[in-house]
Design an enzyme around this catalytic site. Structure first.
Site, PDB file in Angstrom:
ATOM      1  N   TRP A  91      67.074  15.276   6.309  1.00 49.60           N
ATOM      2  CA  TRP A  91      67.839  16.485   6.628  1.00 49.60           C
ATOM      3  C   TRP A  91      67.743  17.530   5.540  1.00 49.60           C
ATOM      4  O   TRP A  91      67.796  18.727   5.817  1.00 49.60           O
ATOM      5  CB  TRP A  91      69.296  16.118   6.948  1.00 49.60           C
TER       6      TRP A  91
ATOM      7  N   ASP B 190      75.965  20.290   4.348  1.00 57.03           N
ATOM      8  CA  ASP B 190      75.798  19.672   5.664  1.00 57.03           C
ATOM      9  C   ASP B 190      76.501  18.320   5.585  1.00 57.03           C
ATOM     10  O   ASP B 190      75.994  17.373   4.996  1.00 57.03           O
ATOM     11  CB  ASP B 190      74.310  19.509   5.964  1.00 57.03           C
TER      12      ASP B 190
ATOM     13  N   LYS C 179      79.385  12.256  15.245  1.00 60.63           N
ATOM     14  CA  LYS C 179      79.410  11.096  14.350  1.00 60.63           C
ATOM     15  C   LYS C 179      80.835  10.573  14.171  1.00 60.63           C
ATOM     16  O   LYS C 179      81.140   9.447  14.522  1.00 60.63           O
ATOM     17  CB  LYS C 179      78.845  11.469  12.974  1.00 60.63           C
TER      18      LYS C 179
END
Length: 356
Positions: A101, A168, A192
């Site tokens: 990511w 993030d 999540k």
């Protein structure tokens, strides 16, 4: 019977959240309509958006100097929207490449401006978070992936910097308290730890946003647009925000972020202890940087990988196959994952090792 769901996202949701969401999908608060049928500007929807935002601020302890908005497009969209809003031509995004990511964030930011990659652990397959680096003087902010879902690393202490952090937090949002004074912006998509796909929570410090150098931004991508319109500039993903609200209420009722942190640490300790003890398995990440959310590990006899996945599935454990670029296994243990499910996985690892 429910499976023991270790999927990395969409992931496990508390059963009581699912039950209330299902009822709201049929009929919301005796309105005679499903929540999915209601106008996003209906008073009921506006109230739940306001409550969800207030709960995020309450759980983290954010004051009036922060705004909370709800956007679409997931975290991947935010990788572009954040620099679009925050980065000017004279400055750069500073970042340490910690995995999949972070790599995507580097690519997205480079399409909009300068990026300074301060360090990377790519050469060792992202098995740690680099600690030796300095932020350059031209950095406008430091982009940080607090938890790498795919590679299994996590920042356990946030760095002390002279510039704000833009984080993030998609895979460890609402899992622990944070030193909020370090952050200028946080974003996390919901699938999540706090709901279902379709919405992304963005937390913005007002003074950080106000300091930006104006650039031409499409109205729909401007954070200020969504702040001004209380996340209702266009048709919001109302059902997704509703499920997020239910998950936020659940998190608060369970004891808040300190309790989530305690539970998550216990689950991770249980699994990593077995990984380190069991000669058939080995962890991917150095112990100091292991993720509490996503435990990534390999089998020492690769020819048994498929057999272990099948053995786990036969015992109702699903979602542990590693990401294609990493291989092996990945057990995702978000807030709603019960300790009992992790214990079952550990028991299966022990049983499988005895058999092989």
């Amino acid at each position: 019977m429910r499976k023991h769901n270790f999927n990395p996202g969409p992931a496990t949701i508390p059963t009581e959240v699912l039950a209330e969401a299902a009822q709201g999908l049929l009929e919301y608060q005796r309105t005679g309509m499903s929540i999915a049928e209601m106008s996003h500007r209906a008073p009921e929807i506006m109230a739940l958006v306001e409550e969800a935002s207030a709960l995020v601020k309450s759980l983290y302890g954010f004051g009036d100097d922060f705004e909370v908005i709800w956007m679409q497009g997931g975290a991947s969209a935010q990788l572009a929207i954040a620099p679009m809003n925050l980065l000017d031509k004279q400055h750069a995004v500073a970042i340490v490449n910690t995995g999949y990511w972070a790599t995507k964030a580097i690519k997205a930011a480079r399409e909009l401006g300068q990026v300074e990659v301060l360090a990377s652990s790519e050469a060792t397959k992202f098995d740690h978070i680099p600690k030796e680096w300095n932020v350059p003087s031209n950095a406008q902010y430091f982009h940080l992936v607090s938890n790498e879902t795919i590679d299994g690393t996590q920042w356990h202490q946030y760095p002390e910097l002279s510039v704000p952090l833009v984080a993030d937090m998609t895979s460890d949002f609402l899992t622990r308290p944070i030193p909020q004074e370090k952050f200028g912006l946080i974003f996390a998509s919901a699938q999540k730890n706090f709901g279902i796909t379709g919405t992304t929570c963005v937390v913005i410090r007002k003074d950080f946003l106000s300091q930006r150098t104006p650039r031409q931004i499409p109205t729909i991508f401007d954070y200020q647009t969504h702040i001004n319109e209380q996340s209702l500039y266009h048709t919001a993903p109302t059902f997704s925000i509703y499920v997020a609200l239910l998950a936020l209420r659940w998190t608060q009722a369970q004891g808040g972020l300190h309790e989530m942190e305690r539970r998550n640490a216990a689950k991770a300790k249980l699994l990593y202890t077995e990984i380190d003890r069991n000669p058939l398995f080995v962890g991917n990440v150095k112990t100091t940087d292991r993720s509490l959310m996503n435990a990534c590990f390999q089998i020492t006899k690769p020819e048994l990988e498929v057999a272990f996945l099948e053995f786990a599935a036969q015992n109702d454990v699903v979602g542990i196959k590693g990401f294609p670029t990493v291989g092996g296994f990945r057990a995702s243990m978000y807030n709603a994952m019960p300790l009992e499910s992790v214990q079952l996985l550990v028991d299966l690892m022990r049983d499988f090792a005895k058999r092989h």
